[in-house]
Design an enzyme around this catalytic site. Structure first.
Site, PDB file in Angstrom:
ATOM      1  N   ASP A  95       0.831  -1.197   0.000  1.00 44.15           N
ATOM      2  CA  ASP A  95       0.000   0.000   0.000  1.00 44.15           C
ATOM      3  C   ASP A  95       0.870   1.254   0.000  1.00 44.15           C
ATOM      4  OD1 ASP A  95      -2.157  -1.648   0.111  1.00 44.15           O
ATOM      5  OD2 ASP A  95      -2.765  -1.126   2.140  1.00 44.15           O
TER       6      ASP A  95
ATOM      7  N   GLU B  74      -6.598  -4.166  -5.612  1.00 47.33           N
ATOM      8  CA  GLU B  74      -5.687  -3.589  -4.624  1.00 47.33           C
ATOM      9  C   GLU B  74      -6.194  -2.249  -4.111  1.00 47.33           C
ATOM     10  OE1 GLU B  74      -3.223  -3.874  -1.995  1.00 47.33           O
ATOM     11  OE2 GLU B  74      -2.523  -5.216  -3.575  1.00 47.33           O
ATOM     12  N   THR B  75      -6.193  -2.097  -2.781  1.00 48.80           N
ATOM     13  CA  THR B  75      -6.687  -0.881  -2.148  1.00 48.80           C
ATOM     14  C   THR B  75      -5.884  -0.608  -0.881  1.00 48.80           C
ATOM     15  OG1 THR B  75      -8.725   0.257  -1.447  1.00 48.80           O
ATOM     16  CG2 THR B  75      -8.436  -2.008  -0.706  1.00 48.80           C
TER      17      THR B  75
ATOM     18  N   ASN C 282      -5.411  -0.719   2.650  1.00 49.63           N
ATOM     19  CA  ASN C 282      -6.047  -1.364   3.798  1.00 49.63           C
ATOM     20  C   ASN C 282      -5.089  -2.191   4.651  1.00 49.63           C
ATOM     21  OD1 ASN C 282      -5.552  -3.533   2.124  1.00 49.63           O
ATOM     22  ND2 ASN C 282      -7.681  -4.135   1.875  1.00 49.63           N
TER      23      ASN C 282
ATOM     24  N   ASP D  42      -5.954  -7.853  -4.262  1.00 49.44           N
ATOM     25  CA  ASP D  42      -5.474  -7.216  -3.039  1.00 49.44           C
ATOM     26  C   ASP D  42      -4.572  -8.174  -2.265  1.00 49.44           C
ATOM     27  OD1 ASP D  42      -5.156  -5.892  -0.595  1.00 49.44           O
ATOM     28  OD2 ASP D  42      -7.142  -4.985  -0.727  1.00 49.44           O
TER      29      ASP D  42
ATOM     30  N   ASP E 292     -19.772  -0.409  -8.809  1.00 50.30           N
ATOM     31  CA  ASP E 292     -20.039   0.613  -7.809  1.00 50.30           C
ATOM     32  C   ASP E 292     -20.350   1.944  -8.490  1.00 50.30           C
ATOM     33  OD1 ASP E 292     -19.851   1.565  -4.960  1.00 50.30           O
ATOM     34  OD2 ASP E 292     -18.235   2.775  -5.811  1.00 50.30           O
TER      35      ASP E 292
ATOM     36  N   GLU F 145     -24.834  -0.724  -9.688  1.00 52.16           N
ATOM     37  CA  GLU F 145     -25.403   0.105  -8.631  1.00 52.16           C
ATOM     38  C   GLU F 145     -25.833   1.384  -9.344  1.00 52.16           C
ATOM     39  OE1 GLU F 145     -24.267   1.793  -4.203  1.00 52.16           O
ATOM     40  OE2 GLU F 145     -22.756   1.932  -5.783  1.00 52.16           O
TER      41      GLU F 145
ATOM     42  N   ASP G  92     -23.953  -1.688   2.516  1.00 54.88           N
ATOM     43  CA  ASP G  92     -24.080  -0.250   2.742  1.00 54.88           C
ATOM     44  C   ASP G  92     -25.399   0.023   3.459  1.00 54.88           C
ATOM     45  OD1 ASP G  92     -23.713   2.439   2.655  1.00 54.88           O
ATOM     46  OD2 ASP G  92     -23.702   2.624   0.489  1.00 54.88           O
TER      47      ASP G  92
END
Length: 766
Positions: A152, A253-254, A256, A283, A399, A447, A522
Site C-alpha cells: 500500500d 488492490e486498495t 487497507n 489485493d 459501484d 449500482e 451499505d
C-alpha cells in the site's frame, strides 16, 4: 520472477549497456509482460501529454534506491515503451529475483531538464497548468496495468501520505524508496475450474467481504483466516445454504494493510475497499501467500473452489473513482495525491472542471473517473477481461455505475444510456452479458446511482444490465416499518414483488434484471433493520466510530419486542425469496448478524464487523429458516420467471399466471391497489402456466398490526392448499419452513386462514 528463467535468459542474451535504443513494443498491450520466449520484458505505459517517461527498476519493494533508471521511447498511440533482455536484468542490474518497477513522468507543467535530481524542483513551472497536467517527477508512479502491487502507498509510519502529494509543501519530496511498485509476473496457467453457466434468474447472490467472511471462523486454520484461501474453504457451507453466486466487496488492490493495528484511529480507514489503487492486482492483504504472484495464484485457487461447488464468483468493481482521491482542501488546487493515473495523464483518466483545475465529483470521494474517454475506457475493458479470462471471475457489480454512463468528459456530468460511446455500452458490446437462459457470458450488475445531476438511474440502464433495485428495497422497508409515515399502496408493493416491470420491461429487460435486496453492505444488517430506530455510528471501538451513513433507513425496532423483530426479519426474507427478480442476501443475514445499529461500518476492521460462526439457538433457527426458504425458491421455477408475469398492469381481471386478491378472496382491482389505507394483499401464481412442479403457490401478506383472515383461492382441480411456512411467532422453531413432503394440509377453495399481525404465509397446492 523466478531465478531459473533469469539464468536461462542470461545464458542466451548479450549484455546491453546504457544508454540504449530499445526495440519498439506492441502499442496495444500495456503493462509489463514477457515476450513469448520469456527472454525479454516489455514495459508499456500510456501518456498522451508526457514529454518524458522513465522506467525505474528495484530489487526490493521499499527501503532502497532504484538499480536502474531507463528512458522510455514514445511510440504509436502515445504508448511509451522499452524492451529489456532478461539477461540484462541479471548481468547489468543484478536483478536475480522479483522485478519491481515504477515510472516517473515529466510534462508541460514540469518539463525535463538534465540537471534534475530526485527531490529537487528543477524544471518546475506549476503543480497544475491550464490543460490540467499534474506531472511531478519526484513521485514514483505505479503502472495502471501492473498485475500486482508490492504494498500500500501510505503505511502508518508515513503520516498523512505526504510523500505522495503535490503542492508547495510536498512537491519536492521524493517517494521512490517507499512508493508501491508494480511486480512483474510470469504467465500462469493455473485452472479456475469450470465456470457455472447458470442463468442469472436462477441465482441467489450472497454479498460478502473476503476478510470478514472467515476472520472469526474457528473451523479455518489460523493462517488462512481472512484470506482468499479461507474464503474458498467456505464454498461447501454456502452451497449447503443454497447460495449460487458469491459477490465479494472490492478485491482489487486498495489501501487497507494497517487497519487493525490502531483501533483508536479508524475514521477514514478503508475496510470495505472502495478506494482502488490498481484495477488488475488482487489485493495482497487477502492472500496468505504474499510472495510475488502469491495473491494471483491464491485468488485463482479460491475461484476454483467456488466453481467446483457450482458457485459463481462475482466481484464488486470500482471504476467510478480511484484511490488517488481529490483535492486535499477545497480551496487548494495544487495539493493532490499522485499515485498513478493522475501523474501520468490527469485529463485522460479524470473528469475535470471546465478550467481543468479541479475534479468533477459525483462520487463523494474526490472525483469522477473519466469514463467517457476512450483510453480510460480501454483500461476498464482490459481490466474486466483480465479478471474474467485470467482470474476466472463470472460477473461484476459496478459501484456507482451511473458514472460509467457519463456522456461528456470535462466540466459536466450527464448520464445517457443511449450514448453508444459511453463505458456502459462498450462493456456490454465487448463483454457479452450472459443470455437469459444461461450459458457463456458475464453477469453485469449496476449500482444505478451516484451523487447529483441525473445520476439516480434505477430502471435507467440499457439492455444487458441488471441493477440493484433500490426502489424494491425502499418499498418493502417502508411498507413494513413506516406505516403512517410513508405512503405505500398495495399496487406499489405488488409491482415490486412481481418483478418491477415498470422499471425494466420498457427497454426489453426481464424480471431477473432486478437485483432484489432488503439489505446490502451499505446500511443496516437485516437484524438491525428491525432492531434499531436510527443509526448509532458514534460508538467506541469495535462497533465504531464511523462517520456518514444514511439518516433515512426506514427502520423500526418493532416496539422493542424481540419475537416481533425476528418475525419482521422472516417476513422480509420470505418476501424477498418469493419475488420475481434475482435475490441478494448479505453475508451474516442468514443468522441475524448485528453490528449494534452502525449503518456505515466501512472503516471497521474489527471482530464485530466480521462474521460470527458461533450461533445462538435463535440464530441457528433463523439460519435453517433461510436455508429452507432458499431451497423452496430453487425448487419452484414459477418464482424465477424468465419473463414478466401476465399480470403486468396489476389491475387486470384477466390475469393467467398471477392473480392478486383482497383478504376476502375477491380480485384486487384498481380501487384496492391504489388505496394506501389497504395493508394486506395476497397472490396466487399458477405453476402449471410456468412449468412448475407445484400446481399453484399462494402468498398472503398482512401488514396490519392485528390479525387478518384471508379466504383462500382455488388451488386447482382435486388439490388442497398445504402450508410451507407461516412467519408468525406461534410457528417459530426449527421446522418453521417445512421440507418438501412435510407441508401441512390447510384446506381448499374459500377456506379461511388467519395471518397474525405483520405476518406472511406461504402455501402450495397439492
Amino acid at each position: 520472477m523466478q531465478l531459473r528463467y533469469l539464468l536461462l535468459a542470461f545464458s542466451t542474451c548479450l549484455v546491453i549497456n546504457m544508454p540504449h535504443v530499445y526495440a519498439a513494443a506492441d502499442p496495444d498491450r500495456l503493462g509489463a509482460r514477457y515476450d513469448a520466449t520469456q527472454t525479454k520484458l516489455n514495459f508499456k505505459v500510456f501518456s498522451s501529454r508526457a514529454t518524458r517517461v522513465e522506467l525505474y527498476l528495484y530489487r526490493l519493494p521499499k527501503g532502497e534506491e532504484e538499480v536502474a533508471r531507463i528512458p522510455m521511447n514514445t511510440g504509436p498511440n502515445s504508448v511509451w515503451n522499452v524492451s529489456l533482455p532478461v539477461g540484462t536484468l541479471v548481468r547489468q542490474y543484478g536483478l536475480t529475483g522479483t522485478v519491481y518497477y515504477g515510472y516517473r513522468a515529466w510534462g508541460p507543467n514540469w518539463p525535463y531538464i538534465t540537471s534534475w535530481t530526485k527531490g529537487s524542483s528543477v524544471g518546475f513551472l506549476s503543480d497544475v497548468d491550464a490543460a490540467g497536467n499534474r506531472f511531478n517527477p519526484n513521485k514514483l508512479l505505479s503502472d495502471p496495468y501492473a498485475l500486482e502491487l508490492s504494498h500500500d502507498p501510505a503505511p502508518q509510519l508515513l503520516a498523512e501520505g505526504t510523500i505522495y502529494a503535490s503542492g508547495p509543501l510536498y512537491r519536492h519530496v521524493d517517494n521512490g524508496r517507499e512508493a508501491p511498485k508494480g511486480i512483474v509476473l510470469l504467465p500462469d496457467t493455473r485452472s479456475t475450474g469450470i465456470k457455472p453457466s447458470r442463468a442469472l434468474k436462477d441465482d441467489v447472490i450472497y454479498e460478502a467481504h473476503v476478510r470478514g467472511l472467515t476472520m472469526n471462523d474457528d473451523s479455518i486454520p489460523t493462517v488462512y483466516r481472512g484470506t482468499y484461501k479461507g474464503a474458498g474453504m467456505k464454498a461447501a457451507y454456502l452451497a449447503s445454504l443454497g447460495i449460487t453466486a458469491i459477490e465479494f466487496l472490492p478485491v482489487q488492490e486498495t489501501q487497507n494493510d494497517g487497519h487493525e493495528l490502531n483501533p483508536t484511529t479508524t475514521l477514514g480507514d478503508n475496510y470495505w475497499g472502495y478506494m482502488t489503487l490498481n484495477y488488475f492486482a488482487p489485493d495482497r492483504r487477502y492472500a496468505s501467500d504474499k510472495s510475488a504472484g502469491g495473491p494471483t495464484r491464491e485468488f485463482k485457487d479460491m475461484v476454483k473452489a467456488f466453481h467446483d461447488a457450482g458457485i459463481k464468483v462475482l466481484i464488486d468493481v470500482v471504476y467510478n473513482h480511484t484511490g488517488e482521491g481529490g483535492a486535499w482542501r477545497p480551496d487548494d488546487k495544487n495539493t493532490y495525491n499522485l499515485y498513478s493515473w493522475r501523474g501520468l495523464d490527469n485529463p485522460t483518466y479524470y473528469s475535470l472542471t471546465s478550467d481543468k483545475q479541479s475534479n468533477v465529483d459525483n462520487t463523494g470521494v474526490g472525483g469522477n473517473y473519466n469514463a467517457r474517454n476512450l483510453v480510460a475506457q480501454n483500461l476498464i475493458i482490459d481490466s474486466l477481461v483480465y479478471w474474467r479470462d485470467a482470474l476466472g471471475v463470472d460477473g461484476y457489480r459496478f459501484d456507482l455505475a451511473s458514472i460509467l454512463g457519463n456522456s461528456c468528459e470535462h466540466g459536466c456530468f450527464n448520464f445517457e444510456k443511449n450514448d453508444a460511446s459511453n463505458a456502459i455500452n462498450r462493456i456490454t458490446n465487448e463483454l457479452p452479458p450472459r443470455p437469459g437462459n444461461g450459458g457463456s457470458g458475464v453477469d453485469l450488475i449496476a449500482e444505478p446511482w451516484a451523487i447529483g445531476g441525473n445520476s439516480y438511474q434505477v430502471g435507467g440502464f440499457p439492455d444487458g444490465w441488471a441493477e440493484w433495485n433500490g426502489i424494491y428495497r425502499d418499498t418493502l422497508r417502508k411498507d413494513q416499518n413506516a406505516m403512517g409515515g410513508e405512503t405505500i399502496t398495495p399496487g406499489q408493493l405488488a409491482m415490486r414483488i412481481a418483478g418491477s416491470s415498470d422499471l425494466y420491461q420498457d427497454d426489453g429487460r426481464k424480471p431477473w434484471h432486478s437485483i432484489n435486496f432488503i439489505t446490502a453492505h451499505d446500511g443496516f444488517t437485516l437484524k438491525d433493520l428491525y432492531t434499531c430506530n436510527s443509526k448509532n455510528n458514534t460508538q467506541a471501538w469495535p462497533y465504531g466510530p464511523s462517520d456518514g451513513g444514511e439518516d433515512f433507513n426506514f427502520s423500526w425496532n418493532q416496539d422493542g419486542i424481540a419475537s416481533d423483530q425476528r418475525k419482521a426479519a422472516r417476513n422480509a426474507l420470505t418476501l424477498l425469496l418469493v419475488s420475481g427478480g434475482t435475490p441478494m442476501l448479505v453475508a451474516g443475514d442468514e443468522y441475524l448478524r448485528s453490528i449494534n445499529c452502525n449503518n456505515n461500518p466501512y472503516n471497521l476492521d474489527s471482530k464485530t464487523n466480521w462474521l460470527n460462526w458461533r450461533w445462538t439457538a435463535e440464530q441457528t433457527q433463523f439460519q435453517t429458516f433461510t436455508q429452507r426458504m432458499i431451497a423452496f425458491r430453487k425448487a419452484h421455477s414459477a418464482l424465477r420467471p424468465a419473463n414478466f408475469y401476465s399480470a403486468t398492469d396489476l389491475n387486470s381481471n384477466g390475469m393467467e399466471q398471477l392473480h392478486w386478491f383482497r383478504p376476502d378472496g375477491g380480485v384486487a382491482d384498481a380501487a384496492y391497489f391504489n388505496n394506501a389505507d389497504n395493508h394486506a394483499i395476497a397472490w396466487r401464481i399458477d405453476g402449471t402456466e410456468l412449468g412448475d412442479s407445484a400446481a399453484a403457490i399462494y402468498v398472503a401478506y398482512n401488514g396490519w398490526r392485528d390479525s387478518v383472515t384471508f379466504k383462500l383461492p382455488w388451488p386447482g382441480a382435486g388439490r388442497n392448499w398445504h402450508r410451507v411456512t407461516d412467519s408468525c411467532s406461534w410457528a417459530e422453531g426449527h421446522d418453521q419452513v417445512r421440507n418438501p413432503g412435510m407441508e401441512e394440509a390447510i384446506g381448499g377453495e374459500s377456506a379461511p386462514y388467519g395471518v397474525c399481525g405483520r405476518g406472511v404465509v406461504l402455501l402450495i397446492a397439492k
